[in-house]
Design a protein around this motif. Structure first.
Motif, short mmCIF file in Angstrom:
data_model
loop_
_atom_site.label_atom_id
_atom_site.label_comp_id
_atom_site.label_asym_id
_atom_site.label_seq_id
_atom_site.Cartn_x
_atom_site.Cartn_y
_atom_site.Cartn_z
N GLY A 132 10.42 37.47 16.24
CA GLY A 132 9.15 37.49 17.55
C GLY A 132 9.34 36.36 18.43
O GLY A 132 8.68 35.95 19.07
N VAL A 133 10.14 35.38 17.85
CA VAL A 133 10.12 33.84 18.28
C VAL A 133 11.04 33.29 18.69
O VAL A 133 11.51 32.92 19.96
CB VAL A 133 9.34 32.31 17.72
CG1 VAL A 133 9.01 32.10 18.24
CG2 VAL A 133 7.14 32.94 18.06
N GLU A 218 3.70 48.05 14.34
CA GLU A 218 4.51 47.67 13.88
C GLU A 218 4.09 46.35 13.64
O GLU A 218 4.30 45.34 11.92
CB GLU A 218 6.06 47.67 12.90
CG GLU A 218 5.58 49.71 13.48
CD GLU A 218 7.33 50.39 12.86
OE1 GLU A 218 8.46 48.76 12.37
OE2 GLU A 218 7.49 51.39 12.80
N ALA A 219 4.93 45.58 14.30
CA ALA A 219 4.91 43.48 14.01
C ALA A 219 3.62 43.47 13.48
O ALA A 219 3.38 42.49 12.57
CB ALA A 219 5.56 43.19 14.67
N LYS A 220 2.85 43.75 14.62
CA LYS A 220 0.97 43.37 14.12
C LYS A 220 0.50 43.64 12.71
O LYS A 220 0.00 43.07 12.31
CB LYS A 220 -0.34 44.07 15.29
CG LYS A 220 -1.23 44.07 14.92
CD LYS A 220 -2.27 44.38 16.49
CE LYS A 220 -3.64 43.84 16.14
NZ LYS A 220 -4.74 44.43 16.99
N THR A 224 -0.78 41.03 10.07
CA THR A 224 -1.87 41.21 9.65
C THR A 224 -1.91 40.80 8.00
O THR A 224 -2.25 40.62 7.06
CB THR A 224 -2.53 42.52 9.51
OG1 THR A 224 -2.84 42.34 11.01
CG2 THR A 224 -3.89 42.51 8.99
N LYS A 225 -0.69 41.81 7.50
CA LYS A 225 -0.85 41.40 5.86
C LYS A 225 -0.13 39.70 5.19
O LYS A 225 -0.71 39.53 4.80
CB LYS A 225 0.26 42.49 5.70
CG LYS A 225 -0.28 44.50 5.80
CD LYS A 225 1.35 44.91 5.23
CE LYS A 225 0.75 46.41 5.51
NZ LYS A 225 1.67 47.56 4.89
N LEU A 226 0.61 39.71 5.99
CA LEU A 226 1.53 38.18 5.44
C LEU A 226 0.23 37.11 5.97
O LEU A 226 0.30 36.40 5.08
CB LEU A 226 2.79 37.95 6.16
CG LEU A 226 3.82 38.90 5.99
CD1 LEU A 226 4.63 38.42 6.78
CD2 LEU A 226 3.98 39.28 4.66
N GLU A 227 -0.39 36.99 6.75
CA GLU A 227 -1.11 36.32 6.46
C GLU A 227 -2.47 36.05 6.20
O GLU A 227 -3.02 35.35 5.36
CB GLU A 227 -1.97 36.12 8.58
CG GLU A 227 -2.90 35.19 9.30
CD GLU A 227 -3.09 35.09 10.68
OE1 GLU A 227 -3.65 34.27 10.83
OE2 GLU A 227 -3.27 36.06 11.10
N VAL A 228 -2.86 37.49 6.06
CA VAL A 228 -4.01 37.33 5.13
C VAL A 228 -3.51 36.85 3.34
O VAL A 228 -3.73 36.24 2.68
CB VAL A 228 -3.75 38.61 3.97
CG1 VAL A 228 -5.27 39.05 3.71
CG2 VAL A 228 -4.93 39.55 5.84
#
Length: 369
Positions: A132-133, A218-220, A224-228
């Motif tokens: 996304g970047v 889906e990206a959000k 969230t999963k990866l950031e947690v």
């Protein structure tokens, strides 16, 4: 692959009375080059799962095994030797984040999850920080402009910015721990802080003016999963050190190796482009000429520009071609294109010459700004 977070480098305003630089001539697209690149590589866009899995898993296993060996080494000499192996192997494994941004995940089911589990979360660079970047860097109308998250006109900036650009990467592991162990949990309590964390501290970018938009759909959910997961790991790591469960010496070795990986990647980033664009939109051919290939017969680029990054200019022509096919594409194009083709103007011999070229440009052009 750019560096975590954002740098503190800023553009230098021209000195009062300084002579304005002459406008750069716009480079027109070379139709013969673009046509050859498209026609000769049509069947090279398919990724080979066996190569991806074998390469990635081997790199990760060697990297972590060498890290453990560094911690357990009984002498400084052996520790340094194992550390060098760990840095190179983990750097190679981490570089697959670049492939994640370009691949069709249906062709390599489970690869992104495995990469995040083995590298992304443990190294605190989960894939959402690049996905996304990085695709914005390849957008034809964004490359080299202020909207490009991975571009700075480094060759036109003050000479001191080049060493600063490299050295700041050494602090990346500390910054990432702060980002995930401190800022991420606190941002749950403050919408304003959360906005800043998402916009400024959630991308592997080098453009300090870039602000990331929140993910959707889906990206959000993946974010969230990866950031947690990354936050839990960062907090656990700090607690293990604070309670003495993880010896301080082992932690410092881990941080040192992570820092060396970041610096090595920053050096590679420094020579991935010529960094001579001052913000105007560029043609595809101009983008190619502002990028760098370091093809064989030189061998060392395979270490400091792994996973196809030695063909960075070619990658800008063919972003959908997987890393293991870029060498084939390079040989095909080299065999059929006219020696006067712009294609050969993006090929360089090695790291010292590239760094010297950018440094000379900074010394001659940057000092006038």
């Amino acid at each position: 692959m750019a560096q975590p977070m954002t740098t503190t480098l800023t553009f230098d305003a021209p000195a009062a009375g300084a002579e304005a630089p002459a406008p750069r001539r716009r480079v027109a697209d070379d139709t013969a080059l673009l046509k050859a690149a498209a026609e000769l590589t049509r069947e090279l866009s398919a990724a080979n799962p066996r190569i991806y899995w074998a390469d990635f898993l081997t790199s990760a296993v060697i990297g972590y095994a060498a890290l453990i060996a560094t911690i357990l080494a009984g002498s400084l000499g052996w520790a340094l030797a194992f550390a060098a192996v760990s840095v190179l192997a983990l750097y190679r494994a981490e570089s697959f984040i670049h492939e994640l941004t370009h691949m069709k995940h249906s062709t390599l089911p489970g690869f992104r999850a495995a990469w995040n589990a083995l590298i992304g979360v443990p190294m605190l660079v989960p894939s959402f920080m690049y996905e996304g970047v990085h695709n914005l860097h390849h957008a034809k109308t964004r490359y080299g402009t202020s909207d490009d998250p991975e571009y700075l006109p480094l060759a036109l900036m003050k000479p001191w910015t080049l060493p600063a650009f490299i050295l700041i990467a050494a602090l990346a592991p500390v910054g990432l721990i702060i980002r995930y162990a401190v800022l991420a949990p606190l941002s749950l309590l403050s919408p304003k802080l959360r906005e800043a964390v998402v916009a400024r501290y959630s991308g592997l970018v080098i453009n300090p003016e870039f602000r990331r938009r929140p993910a959707e759909g889906e990206a959000k959910a993946l974010w969230t999963k990866l950031e947690v997961a990354a936050s839990v790991w960062a907090i656990a790591l700090v607690m293990l050190v604070a309670t003495g469960v993880l010896p301080l010496r082992a932690f410092l070795i881990m941080m040192g190796i992570a820092s060396a990986v970041a610096v090595l990647n920053q050096v590679r980033t420094l020579v991935a482009h010529l960094w001579e664009n001052e913000g105007e939109a560029m043609t595809v051919t101009a983008q190619y000429l502002d990028s760098v290939n370091v093809p064989p017969p030189t061998l060392l680029p395979g270490l400091w520009a792994p996973v196809g990054l030695r063909y960075h200019a070619l990658h800008h022509l063919l972003p959908s071609v997987p890393y293991h096919n870029l060498g084939i594409a390079h040989r095909r194009l080299s065999a059929v294109l006219d020696p006067a083709s712009p294609y050969f103007k993006a090929n360089y011999k090695g790291l010292p010459g590239l760094m010297g070229k950018i440094a000379r440009s900074s010394m001659t052009r940057g000092v006038r700004r």
